[in-house]
Design an enzyme around this catalytic site. Structure first.
Site: not given
Ligand code: BG6
Length: 524
Positions: A73, A182, A212, A216, A274, A374
């Site tokens: 945007r 996601k 993701h 890793k 994850h 968190k």
């Molecule tokens: C993301 C989440 O998919 O993964 C985040 O939305 C989280 O909340 C993050 O902080 C963690 O990823 P990584 O690679 O930093 O462990």
């Protein structure tokens, strides 16, 4: 895209020493293509995607010809987009910006300002793509990266289709692929709906759903560890394993993502994707080949074998909580409900712990304890496999002081590596024992730092290799299992959640979840 077969490991950097690994899972070579990023001026593109592409260039694995078109945007020019990309690379790239390589990279970055919900945007995208591809002599392979909320996926896919930018897979024609981030939906019904819409525009083989964590390096190493070593597989089952703990703790609070996080929470944000994927890799049966679908079938079998947690069980097998005011790394952070953008009565969980069972022969009766949160004391992700106690004879006769069990710990981040706790004799004339750690750190053995997850994943999409991506049935299987828990939580209609002080390891309720079984959470 008619992908070409490469000799397996030609595209991968080799370990600095030791035997070179076969490049498992990568048989195809990335083709010249144009990457179109919806959400081009957003955070993900800035922090992750552009730096990832740049690192692929530095590592010499990008195809020789490519272009990136950011769509957003914000009214940016190509020059603005290049400047902001440079800033992203300087701040977030794994490897430092090299002026000698930047010039060529930069001239391949383009930007078009347009809104996803404006139907006129798509004709403009098409015209711009045709011009870029003609100028750079690109063959027309296109990858559309939807780095936007999943509520906009349908609009974007339909817009692309109407503009004639998508077509069915055909080995003789340029390819069109789509990458989606996601979360895919917020429960089973919404995930199904989103998948159906994307599926009405793209064939499943053209859809790359990113988790993701699967990109890793240490997560990929799980397969190698389990199936390239002979010592683990024979003991990787209920006969020898007491239980498994998977922890993904984050030091940061909700930060600037209040709007997204309020509608999500730890279960949807981390567990559904994850952490369940980590579980799949730990618990899956050996696949009979490394073919993407064979590996993905083995992973999904774990999800299908999960004992449901529904109804009354939700209370006994799950814990959710919110952080209250506290300090992480010496820095004061407010309680979750006092964070900017968070509703003062919010019942969104920032911590979740689960106890689950995989109901098959291998894992019968073995509990898996999963936790994530968190504002915990540090950023650390690990999988700990605890083995059963030895018989209470010889060295283990004192019930008041039992020997520490063997634990194999796979550290995903930081300090990637693994360690094995074993019992050893203390030097001296007495038969005294002590637990010791055999420790392996990636960084000590392999000179080059591990590539970022997005580097590997983007390269795989360019090569058409879907091994590390989520298939539709897997996304839906994990939502099906998680949705039971969400419904159980909704029925509890709590006015407030249990709390844990920011900077601590979670609520007492989570301690009880595991202590009731005579076990404790590991200290990381
Ligand atoms: C993301 C989440 O998919 O993964 C985040 O939305 C989280 O909340 C993050 O902080 C963690 O990823 P990584 O690679 O930093 O462990």
């Amino acid at each position: 895209m008619a992908a070409t077969r490469s000799g397996g490991d030609a595209t991968m950097p080799q370990p600095a020493q030791g035997h070179s690994l076969p490049d498992f899972g990568r048989h195809l070579k990335p083709e010249p293509c144009t990457l179109v990023i919806f959400g081009g001026s957003g955070d993900l593109a800035h922090r992750k995607l552009v730096p990832a592409l740049y690192n692929l260039l530095l590592d010499g694995v990008l195809p020789p010809n490519y272009a990136v078109l950011g769509i957003g945007r914000k009214p940016l020019s190509d020059l603005d987009f290049r400047a902001s990309s440079r800033d992203g690379v300087v701040k977030y790239s794994r490897q430092e910006l090299a002026e000698s390589k930047w010039g060529d990279f930069e001239r391949r970055l383009f930007y078009l300002s347009g809104a996803i919900d404006d139907s006129t945007s798509y004709g403009k995208i098409r015209a711009r793509l045709e011009k870029i591809e003609a100028d750079l002599k690109l063959p027309g392979h296109r990858i559309f990266y939807l780095a936007i909320p999943s509520t906009s996926f349908a609009t974007a896919c339909e817009g692309l289709q109407r503009a004639g930018l998508t077509h069915p897979p055909d080995d003789t024609a340029p390819c069109s692929r789509v990458i989606v981030e996601k979360p895919i939906g917020h429960d089973l019904a919404s995930a199904r709906q989103i998948n159906a819409t994307i599926g009405s525009v793209f064939d499943e083989s053209q859809i790359f759903r990113i988790d993701h964590y699967l990109g890793k390096e240490t997560v990929q190493n799980l397969l190698v560890l389990r199936f390239a070593n002979s010592i683990f597989e024979p003991i990787w089952n209920h006969k020898y394993i007491d239980h498994v703990q998977i922890t993904v703790s984050e030091a940061e609070g909700v930060g600037t993502r209040a709007t997204y996080y309020e509608g999500s929470g730890a279960l949807r944000d981390m567990m559904q994707n994850h952490i369940l994927q980590l579980l799949c890799l730990v618990a899956m049966e050996p696949p009979y080949s490394l073919d993407p679908d064979v590996v993905r079938n083995a992973r999904i079998d774990v999800l299908r074998g999960l004992r449901p947690i529904a109804g009354k069980d939700v209370e006994h097998f799950t814990v959710r909580a919110q952080y209250s005011r506290g300090k992480v790394h010496g820095i004061e952070i407010p309680g979750y409900r006092r964070e900017a953008g968070i509703h003062p009565d919010s019942t969104t969980e920032t911590y979740a712990a689960l106890k689950l069972f995989v109901e098959n022969w291998r894992w019968a009766g073995v509990p898996f304890y999963l936790r994530t949160g968190k504002a915990m004391p540090k950023r650390a992700s690990e999988i700990a496999v605890q083995f059963k106690d030895i018989p209470q004879i010889l060295f283990n006769t004192n019930p008041a002081a039992p020997l520490a069990p063997n634990v194999l710990t796979l550290r995903i981040q930081p300090e990637e590596g693994l360690s094995l706790r074993i019992i050893s004799k203390v030097p001296g004339s007495k038969a005294r024992t002590n637990p010791v750690e055999m420790d392996f750190k990636y960084g000590d053995v392999f000179a080059a730092p591990s590539p970022e997850a997005y580097e590997r994943l983007l390269l795989d999409v360019m090569a058409g290799d879907a091994s590390l991506f989520m298939r539709r049935d897997a996304v839906e299987a994990s939502w099906a299992w998680i949705t039971d828990i969400l419904e159980g939580w909704a029925q509890q209609s709590l006015r407030s959640l249990p709390e844990y002080q920011a900077g601590t390891w979670g609520p007492v309720e989570a301690d009880r979840l595991i202590q009731n079984d005579g076990r404790t959470w590991r200290t990381l």
